[in-house]
Design a protein around this motif. Structure first.
Motif, PDB file in Angstrom:
ATOM      1  N   ALA A 406      35.296  37.599  41.355  1.00 16.15           N
ATOM      2  CA  ALA A 406      36.213  38.032  42.409  1.00 16.15           C
ATOM      3  C   ALA A 406      35.852  39.433  42.899  1.00 16.15           C
ATOM      4  O   ALA A 406      35.795  39.691  44.099  1.00 16.15           O
ATOM      5  CB  ALA A 406      37.651  37.997  41.898  1.00 16.15           C
ATOM      6  N   TYR A 407      35.587  40.341  41.964  1.00 17.60           N
ATOM      7  CA  TYR A 407      35.218  41.697  42.365  1.00 17.60           C
ATOM      8  C   TYR A 407      33.859  41.721  43.058  1.00 17.60           C
ATOM      9  O   TYR A 407      33.615  42.548  43.930  1.00 17.60           O
ATOM     10  CB  TYR A 407      35.237  42.647  41.170  1.00 17.60           C
ATOM     11  N   ALA A 408      32.956  40.816  42.667  1.00 17.26           N
ATOM     12  CA  ALA A 408      31.648  40.766  43.314  1.00 17.26           C
ATOM     13  C   ALA A 408      31.798  40.313  44.766  1.00 17.26           C
ATOM     14  O   ALA A 408      31.064  40.759  45.633  1.00 17.26           O
ATOM     15  CB  ALA A 408      30.714  39.824  42.547  1.00 17.26           C
ATOM     16  N   VAL A 409      32.762  39.444  45.018  1.00 13.46           N
ATOM     17  CA  VAL A 409      32.990  38.991  46.391  1.00 13.46           C
ATOM     18  C   VAL A 409      33.548  40.143  47.221  1.00 13.46           C
ATOM     19  O   VAL A 409      33.006  40.501  48.255  1.00 13.46           O
ATOM     20  CB  VAL A 409      33.958  37.791  46.432  1.00 13.46           C
ATOM     21  N   VAL A 413      39.646  41.130  46.778  1.00 14.84           N
ATOM     22  CA  VAL A 413      39.807  39.816  46.139  1.00 14.84           C
ATOM     23  C   VAL A 413      40.037  40.011  44.641  1.00 14.84           C
ATOM     24  O   VAL A 413      40.906  39.385  44.030  1.00 14.84           O
ATOM     25  CB  VAL A 413      38.560  38.929  46.378  1.00 14.84           C
ATOM     26  N   GLY A 414      39.265  40.930  44.036  1.00 15.84           N
ATOM     27  CA  GLY A 414      39.436  41.206  42.610  1.00 15.84           C
ATOM     28  C   GLY A 414      40.820  41.745  42.310  1.00 15.84           C
ATOM     29  O   GLY A 414      41.493  41.293  41.379  1.00 15.84           O
ATOM     30  N   ASP A 415      41.262  42.711  43.129  1.00 20.59           N
ATOM     31  CA  ASP A 415      42.552  43.358  42.868  1.00 20.59           C
ATOM     32  C   ASP A 415      43.725  42.388  42.920  1.00 20.59           C
ATOM     33  O   ASP A 415      44.738  42.593  42.266  1.00 20.59           O
ATOM     34  CB  ASP A 415      42.798  44.479  43.893  1.00 20.59           C
ATOM     35  N   THR A 416      43.593  41.334  43.735  1.00 21.62           N
ATOM     36  CA  THR A 416      44.745  40.446  43.930  1.00 21.62           C
ATOM     37  C   THR A 416      44.542  39.082  43.292  1.00 21.62           C
ATOM     38  O   THR A 416      45.296  38.154  43.559  1.00 21.62           O
ATOM     39  CB  THR A 416      45.018  40.237  45.433  1.00 21.62           C
ATOM     40  N   CYS A 417      43.517  38.924  42.438  1.00 22.09           N
ATOM     41  CA  CYS A 417      43.277  37.574  41.935  1.00 22.09           C
ATOM     42  C   CYS A 417      44.289  37.190  40.857  1.00 22.09           C
ATOM     43  O   CYS A 417      44.649  37.979  39.996  1.00 22.09           O
ATOM     44  CB  CYS A 417      41.828  37.379  41.487  1.00 22.09           C
ATOM     45  N   VAL A 418      44.795  35.977  40.968  1.00 26.91           N
ATOM     46  CA  VAL A 418      45.790  35.487  40.014  1.00 26.91           C
ATOM     47  C   VAL A 418      45.263  34.301  39.212  1.00 26.91           C
ATOM     48  O   VAL A 418      45.780  33.987  38.151  1.00 26.91           O
ATOM     49  CB  VAL A 418      47.098  35.046  40.705  1.00 26.91           C
ATOM     50  N   VAL A 439      33.119  28.573  42.290  1.00 25.28           N
ATOM     51  CA  VAL A 439      34.296  29.331  41.885  1.00 25.28           C
ATOM     52  C   VAL A 439      35.162  29.642  43.104  1.00 25.28           C
ATOM     53  O   VAL A 439      34.691  30.213  44.078  1.00 25.28           O
ATOM     54  CB  VAL A 439      33.888  30.653  41.206  1.00 25.28           C
ATOM     55  N   GLU A 440      36.411  29.225  43.011  1.00 27.83           N
ATOM     56  CA  GLU A 440      37.359  29.561  44.072  1.00 27.83           C
ATOM     57  C   GLU A 440      38.405  30.484  43.466  1.00 27.83           C
ATOM     58  O   GLU A 440      39.040  30.142  42.472  1.00 27.83           O
ATOM     59  CB  GLU A 440      38.011  28.283  44.607  1.00 27.83           C
ATOM     60  N   ILE A 441      38.569  31.663  44.040  1.00 24.34           N
ATOM     61  CA  ILE A 441      39.516  32.638  43.501  1.00 24.34           C
ATOM     62  C   ILE A 441      40.860  32.477  44.206  1.00 24.34           C
ATOM     63  O   ILE A 441      40.922  32.442  45.434  1.00 24.34           O
ATOM     64  CB  ILE A 441      38.986  34.072  43.691  1.00 24.34           C
ATOM     65  N   LEU A 442      41.915  32.350  43.419  1.00 24.20           N
ATOM     66  CA  LEU A 442      43.252  32.267  43.984  1.00 24.20           C
ATOM     67  C   LEU A 442      43.837  33.678  43.980  1.00 24.20           C
ATOM     68  O   LEU A 442      43.745  34.381  42.977  1.00 24.20           O
ATOM     69  CB  LEU A 442      44.127  31.337  43.141  1.00 24.20           C
ATOM     70  N   THR A 443      44.400  34.084  45.094  1.00 22.16           N
ATOM     71  CA  THR A 443      44.907  35.448  45.173  1.00 22.16           C
ATOM     72  C   THR A 443      46.385  35.470  45.544  1.00 22.16           C
ATOM     73  O   THR A 443      46.917  34.504  46.068  1.00 22.16           O
ATOM     74  CB  THR A 443      44.145  36.268  46.234  1.00 22.16           C
ATOM     75  N   SER A 444      47.025  36.578  45.226  1.00 17.69           N
ATOM     76  CA  SER A 444      48.411  36.787  45.617  1.00 17.69           C
ATOM     77  C   SER A 444      48.583  38.267  45.881  1.00 17.69           C
ATOM     78  O   SER A 444      48.107  39.102  45.113  1.00 17.69           O
ATOM     79  CB  SER A 444      49.349  36.349  44.492  1.00 17.69           C
ATOM     80  N   LYS A 445      49.268  38.574  46.989  1.00 14.84           N
ATOM     81  CA  LYS A 445      49.420  39.989  47.330  1.00 14.84           C
ATOM     82  C   LYS A 445      50.248  40.724  46.296  1.00 14.84           C
ATOM     83  O   LYS A 445      50.168  41.936  46.152  1.00 14.84           O
ATOM     84  CB  LYS A 445      50.070  40.112  48.711  1.00 14.84           C
ATOM     85  N   ALA A 446      51.057  39.970  45.542  1.00  9.97           N
ATOM     86  CA  ALA A 446      51.927  40.607  44.552  1.00  9.97           C
ATOM     87  C   ALA A 446      51.171  40.962  43.279  1.00  9.97           C
ATOM     88  O   ALA A 446      51.685  41.664  42.422  1.00  9.97           O
ATOM     89  CB  ALA A 446      53.091  39.682  44.222  1.00  9.97           C
ATOM     90  N   LYS A 461      31.437  46.911  38.230  1.00  7.01           N
ATOM     91  CA  LYS A 461      32.314  46.993  39.393  1.00  7.01           C
ATOM     92  C   LYS A 461      33.746  46.602  39.012  1.00  7.01           C
ATOM     93  O   LYS A 461      34.702  47.277  39.381  1.00  7.01           O
ATOM     94  CB  LYS A 461      31.785  46.076  40.500  1.00  7.01           C
ATOM     95  N   ALA A 462      33.874  45.513  38.283  1.00  9.93           N
ATOM     96  CA  ALA A 462      35.208  45.056  37.881  1.00  9.93           C
ATOM     97  C   ALA A 462      35.859  46.080  36.949  1.00  9.93           C
ATOM     98  O   ALA A 462      37.016  46.451  37.123  1.00  9.93           O
ATOM     99  CB  ALA A 462      35.105  43.692  37.198  1.00  9.93           C
ATOM    100  N   LYS A 463      35.082  46.555  35.969  1.00 14.70           N
ATOM    101  CA  LYS A 463      35.639  47.519  35.017  1.00 14.70           C
ATOM    102  C   LYS A 463      36.142  48.768  35.727  1.00 14.70           C
ATOM    103  O   LYS A 463      37.258  49.234  35.483  1.00 14.70           O
ATOM    104  CB  LYS A 463      34.566  47.929  34.003  1.00 14.70           C
ATOM    105  N   ALA A 464      35.308  49.297  36.608  1.00 15.34           N
ATOM    106  CA  ALA A 464      35.673  50.535  37.307  1.00 15.34           C
ATOM    107  C   ALA A 464      36.929  50.323  38.145  1.00 15.34           C
ATOM    108  O   ALA A 464      37.836  51.154  38.145  1.00 15.34           O
ATOM    109  CB  ALA A 464      34.514  50.987  38.186  1.00 15.34           C
ATOM    110  N   ALA A 465      36.999  49.183  38.843  1.00 21.70           N
ATOM    111  CA  ALA A 465      38.144  48.929  39.722  1.00 21.70           C
ATOM    112  C   ALA A 465      39.436  48.812  38.908  1.00 21.70           C
ATOM    113  O   ALA A 465      40.474  49.343  39.299  1.00 21.70           O
ATOM    114  CB  ALA A 465      37.906  47.648  40.532  1.00 21.70           C
ATOM    115  N   ILE A 466      39.356  48.138  37.768  1.00 25.90           N
ATOM    116  CA  ILE A 466      40.556  47.960  36.945  1.00 25.90           C
ATOM    117  C   ILE A 466      41.018  49.310  36.406  1.00 25.90           C
ATOM    118  O   ILE A 466      42.189  49.665  36.482  1.00 25.90           O
ATOM    119  CB  ILE A 466      40.274  46.986  35.778  1.00 25.90           C
ATOM    120  N   ARG A 467      40.065  50.090  35.894  1.00 27.31           N
ATOM    121  CA  ARG A 467      40.437  51.396  35.343  1.00 27.31           C
ATOM    122  C   ARG A 467      41.020  52.305  36.411  1.00 27.31           C
ATOM    123  O   ARG A 467      42.001  53.000  36.181  1.00 27.31           O
ATOM    124  CB  ARG A 467      39.208  52.078  34.727  1.00 27.31           C
TER     125      ARG A 467
END
Ligand code: MN
Length: 713
Positions: A406-409, A413-418, A439-446, A461-467
Motif C-alpha cells: 500500500a505504501y509503495a503504491v 493509500v498506506g495511511d488509510t489502508c484497512v 493485491v487490492e488494498i481496501l482503504t477508509s478515510k477513518a 517507506k512504510a516504517k518511516a510513514a508509520i513512525r
C-alpha cells in the motif's frame, strides 16, 4: 511438424544418453491431452509443443527440458495436473512444467507493459530453474513464428510484449540468435512500413550488383590464409531491425548508414584471434572508436569477441567480429551452448552444475552499474513482484506485506489502508506476499497508521510513514491532555487560565510554544502545579493540595505516622501500625479485612481483594476489622480504571463530571493508548464508598466513557 522418431533422433544426436522412453511417452501424452484442440493456424494444437521441443533441441538441452517442452501447455490448457506429470515423468519435469504454468498465469495478469523492466525481473525471479526460462523463450519464439495466423489486434500486443520483455531477456542470457529472430518478427508486425522499406532497400542494393558480401568474404578468407591463420569467414547484412534501431538512434537515413554489413572471422584459439586482428589492422584502415576487446573484458552476459571497424575490401566500411568457435557458439546460443560445451567435456554430469556455471557467467559484471543493469538470476531472490488490480507491477523486498504494498503504491493509500484482498480473497494485513500475487488494498478515510503495523512491515517507506504519523499523533494527544490538566488545575484554584500567562513562562520549561508546555504536562514530564506555580509565583497551596500531600504518606509509605484514631477503624490491635493496601484502595463503606504483616503492621484490604488469596492458608494473620463512625470525615483515595474514547474534549468532560460530584482527581496515569481509546488509572478523592459508586454511575452514563470500574489490583 517433427515426427516422434525425428525428435528422439535429434536429441540423441547430441546426447547419446538421452531418456528415449520419457521422450516417447511425453510426445504421445501431449498429443493425447491436447486431442482435438486447434491452433489459430488450423494445425492440431499438439504441433505447438512438438515444435517448441524442436527449438529446444537446437539449444542442445537435456532430456528433462525436452520432455517439459512437450508438456509445457498440458497443465494450463488441458485437464492434466502437476501431480499426474510428477507420477509419469518425475519431480524435475513436474517442477519445470509447474514453473511454466505459473508464468503463463502471471502473463495473463499483466494488463500493460508499462513496467517491462519489472516484468522481466519477475520472470527471472519466478524461473528458479533456468530451464523454465529457456522453454518459455522457445515457446514465445514458436508463437512469434506463427504470429501471422492470429487476429490483427492480438498480434500487435504480442509483438510489443515480445520486444519489451522477451527479446531483452534472450539477450541477457546471451541467446543472440533467439533475440534477433524475436526482434525481426516483432519489428515486421509493429512497424510494417519501416520494415518493408528497409528490406526493399537491401534487396535493391543486392540486385544492383552491389551485393558485396560474397566478395568481401572471399578477400578476408584469402588474407587469413596468406598469413597462415586457419579461419572461417562469414558475413551478412545487418538485420532490418538493427538497421532501423541505428537509424532511430543516430536520427539518420538509410543512405547515411555506412556499415550495414557485418563480417565474422572464427578461429581455433585466442592467440589466433589477436593474429587475425593484426592482419586486418595492418591491411585496412581502422575506423576510430570502433575497436572493442570483449575477450580481455567480456560483457556481463558472458559475451566474448573482438569488434573492429575498418575501411575494408572494395573500399567499403565494414564491421568485423573476431572470435573463437566456442565463443561464437556461446554468443549465439548463450547459456545453453555454454552448458553443451561443458557437458561435451564431461566436466558436468547430470547434476545441474550448469546452473551455477550460468550464475558465474552472469556475475562477471565489470562495474556496479553493469552489475545492477545485468541480470544475475540470484539478484531477484530477495524481491517479490506483485500486481495492482490494474495490472501494474510493484517490486518489493521479500517478506513484504499488504501494508508495504500500500505504501509503495502511494503514501495516502498506506495511511488509510484497512484491509487487503490477495488474489481476490480478504487476507490479514500481516500476510507475507508471494511473487505474482494480485493485491487490492481496501482503504477508509477513518483509518490511520497503526503502531501494530511497525512489527511486520519491511520497507523503509512504510516504517518511516508509520513512525512519522505516530509521533505527530502522540504529540497531539499529549497536547490535548496537557491542556485539560492545566485548565483543571487553574480552575480548581479559581485562577485565570490564559495563554498570555503561559507565554511568559515558556523559558521556565524550555518550551518554544504553548503547545510544548501542554505536551510536557500531557506526557507527565511536568505537573500542572509546576506550571501554576511558575505563572503565579509564591501562590499558596490550596487546601486540596495540602490534603493530597498529607494523605500521600498514609497511602504510600508511612503507616507508622498514621494514627489509628485518624483512621477510625474498629478491631485493630492497640499499638500496631496500620496502612491501606495499595492494591484495592479500601473506602469507608467497603467491607474490610486486616492482614497482619511482618514489619509493616496491619494492612487493610477490601474483602474481595485478590491479594487476600495469598493469605488463605494463614488464618492466624487475618484480623476482623470495620470502619469507625467518624471515618467519613477525611478524604480517601478511590482508584478507578477508565477507558475513554480518544476524542477531543473527552478528558475534560471526564474531569468535569468528577468535579460535579465533588470528587477530586489526585492522580492520573495513562496506561495504554490506541487510536480509538485510551485507558487511564485515576485516583479520585472521595468521602466513602457511596461517593465513589455515585461517581462510577455518572461516568457510566457519559458518552466519552466506554468502560469504568474500581481498580483493585
Ligand atoms: Mn505454449
Amino acid at each position: 511438424m517433427l515426427r516422434q522418431y525425428e525428435l528422439v533422433d535429434l536429441v540423441k544426436s547430441y546426447d547419446p544418453d538421452a531418456d528415449e522412453d520419457a521422450l516417447n511417452r511425453a510426445y504421445v501424452f501431449a498429443m493425447k491431452k491436447h486431442g482435438a484442440q486447434l491452433r489459430a493456424s488450423g494445425d492440431p494444437y499438439y504441433s505447438h509443443p512438438v515444435e517448441v521441443a524442436g527449438i529446444l533441441t537446437k539449444f542442445k538441452l537435456d532430456s528433462a527440458s525436452i520432455v517439459a517442452g512437450l508438456l509445457h501447455d498440458t497443465v494450463e490448457d488441458t485437464d492434466t495436473t502437476v501431480e499426474e506429470i510428477r507420477n509419469l515423468f518425475g519431480d524435475q519435469v513436474a517442477q519445470i512444467v509447474d514453473g511454466l504454468t505459473k508464468l503463463a498465469m502471471i502473463e495473463q495478469k499483466s494488463a500493460n507493459n508499462k513496467q517491462a523492466e519489472n516484468f522481466r525481473k519477475l520472470l527471472l525471479a519466478m524461473s528458479e530453474d533456468i530451464r523454465v526460462l529457456l522453454i518459455k523463450l522457445a515457446d514465445r519464439l514458436h508463437n512469434m513464428r506463427t504470429l501471422h495466423f492470429c487476429a490483427p489486434e492480438k498480434r500487435a500486443r504480442i509483438a510489443k510484449e515480445t520486444l519489451d520483455i522477451y527479446a531483452p531477456l534472450a539477450e541477457r542470457i546471451g541467446m543472440q540468435e533467439v533475440k534477433s529472430e524475436l526482434e525481426e518478427i516483432a519489428f515486421a508486425e509493429l512497424h510494417k512500413e519501416a520494415h518493408d522499406s528497409i528490406v526493399a532497400r537491401l534487396n535493391f542494393l543486392r540486385e544492383q550488383g552491389n551485393n558485396l558480401v560474397p566478395k568481401i568474404i572471399e578477400q578476408l578468407q584469402k588474407d587469413m590464409a596468406e598469413n597462415g591463420i586457419k579461419a572461417t569467414v562469414s558475413g551478412r547484412e545487418k538485420t532490418p531491425y538493427s538497421i532501423w534501431r541505428k537509424m532511430q538512434q543516430k536520427n539518420a537515413s538509410f543512405e547515411q548508414l555506412s556499415d550495414i554489413m557485418a563480417f565474422r572471422i572464427c578461429v581455433e584459439d585466442i592467440a589466433s584471434c589477436y593474429q587475425a586482428l593484426g592482419v586486418v589492422h595492418s591491411k585496412y584502415h581502422m575506423v576510430p572508436r570502433r575497436f572493442k576487446d570483449y575477450i580481455s573484458t567480456p560483457k556481463p552476459n558472458g559475451y566474448k569477441s573482438i569488434h573492429t571497424g575498418v575501411i575494408g575490401p572494395e573500399n567499403t566500411r565494414i564491421e568485423i567480429q573476431i572470435r573463437t568457435y566456442e565463443m561464437h557458439e556461446v554468443a549465439e546460443k548463450g547459456v545453453a551452448a555454454h552448458w553443451a560445451y561443458k557437458q561435451g567435456e564431461r566436466v558436468v554430469g547430470r547434476n545441474f552444475k550448469w546452473i551455477r556455471e550460468l550464475l558465474e557467467i552472469l556475475e562477471q559484471a565489470s562495474n556496479p552499474e553493469e552489475f545492477l543493469e545485468n541480470t544475475k538470476l540470484e539478484m531477484y531472490n530477495d524481491q517479490v513482484f506483485c500486481f495492482t488490480p490494474k495490472g501494474d507491477l510493484i517490486g518489493l523486498p521479500v517478506n513484504s506485506t499488504p501494508v508495504d504494498f500500500a505504501y509503495a503504491v502511494h503514501s495516502s493509500v498506506g495511511d488509510t489502508c484497512v484491509g487487503a484482498k490477495i488474489n481476490g480473497e480478504i487476507r490479514p494485513l500481516r500476510t507475507v506476499l508471494q511473487n505474482g500475487d494480485q493485491v487490492e488494498i481496501l482503504t477508509s478515510k477513518a483509518q490511520h497508521p497503526s503502531t501494530e503495523w511497525e512489527r511486520f512491515v519491511v520497507t523503509g517507506k512504510a516504517k518511516a510513514a508509520i513512525r512519522r504519523y505516530v509521533r505527530a499523533h502522540k504529540r497531539d494527544q499529549f497536547i490535548a491532555i496537557g491542556e485539560q490538566i492545566l485548565e483543571r488545575t487553574f480552575k480548581g484554584e479559581n485562577l485565570e487560565f490564559s495563554e498570555k500567562g503561559l507565554i511568559n513562562v515558556l523559558p521556565n520549561f524550555e518550551a518554544e510554544s504553548i503547545d510544548d508546555i501542554y505536551a510536557k504536562v500531557g506526557e507527565g514530564l511536568i505537573s500542572g502545579w509546576d506550571v501554576l506555580r511558575a505563572v503565579y509565583p509564591g501562590y499558596k497551596q490550596s487546601k486540596l493540595e495540602k490534603v493530597v500531600n498529607s494523605l500521600k504518606p498514609v497511602f504510600k509509605k508511612s503507616a507508622k505516622k498514621a494514627k489509628k484514631e485518624d483512621l477510625k477503624i474498629n478491631g485493630l490491635i492497640p499499638g500496631m501500625a496500620v496502612h491501606f493496601a495499595g492494591c484495592c484502595h479500601p473506602l469507608p463503606g467497603d467491607r474490610i479485612v486486616g492482614i497482619v504483616t511482618t514489619g509493616k503492621g496491619v494492612a487493610v484490604h477490601t474483602i474481595d481483594c485478590k491479594q487476600l488469596e495469598k493469605f488463605a492458608d494463614e488464618p492466624e494473620r487475618w484480623l476482623d476489622i470495620s470502619w469507625g463512625d467518624a471515618a467519613d470525615e477525611g478524604a480517601h483515595i478511590g482508584r478507578l480504571k477508565v477507558m475513554l474514547s480518544n476524542e477531543p474534549g473527552a478528558l475534560g468532560e471526564f474531569s468535569n463530571l468528577i468535579a460535579r460530584y465533588n470528587g477530586n482527581i489526585a492522580n492520573l496515569n495513562i496506561v495504554y493508548r490506541t487510536i480509538s481509546y485510551f485507558e487511564i488509572i485515576v485516583d479520585v478523592e472521595v468521602k466513602d464508598l457511596k461517593h465513589l459508586t455515585d461517581i462510577i454511575a455518572a461516568l457510566k452514563a457519559s458518552k466519552v466513557v466506554s468502560y469504568v470500574s474500581r481498580a483493585n489490583q
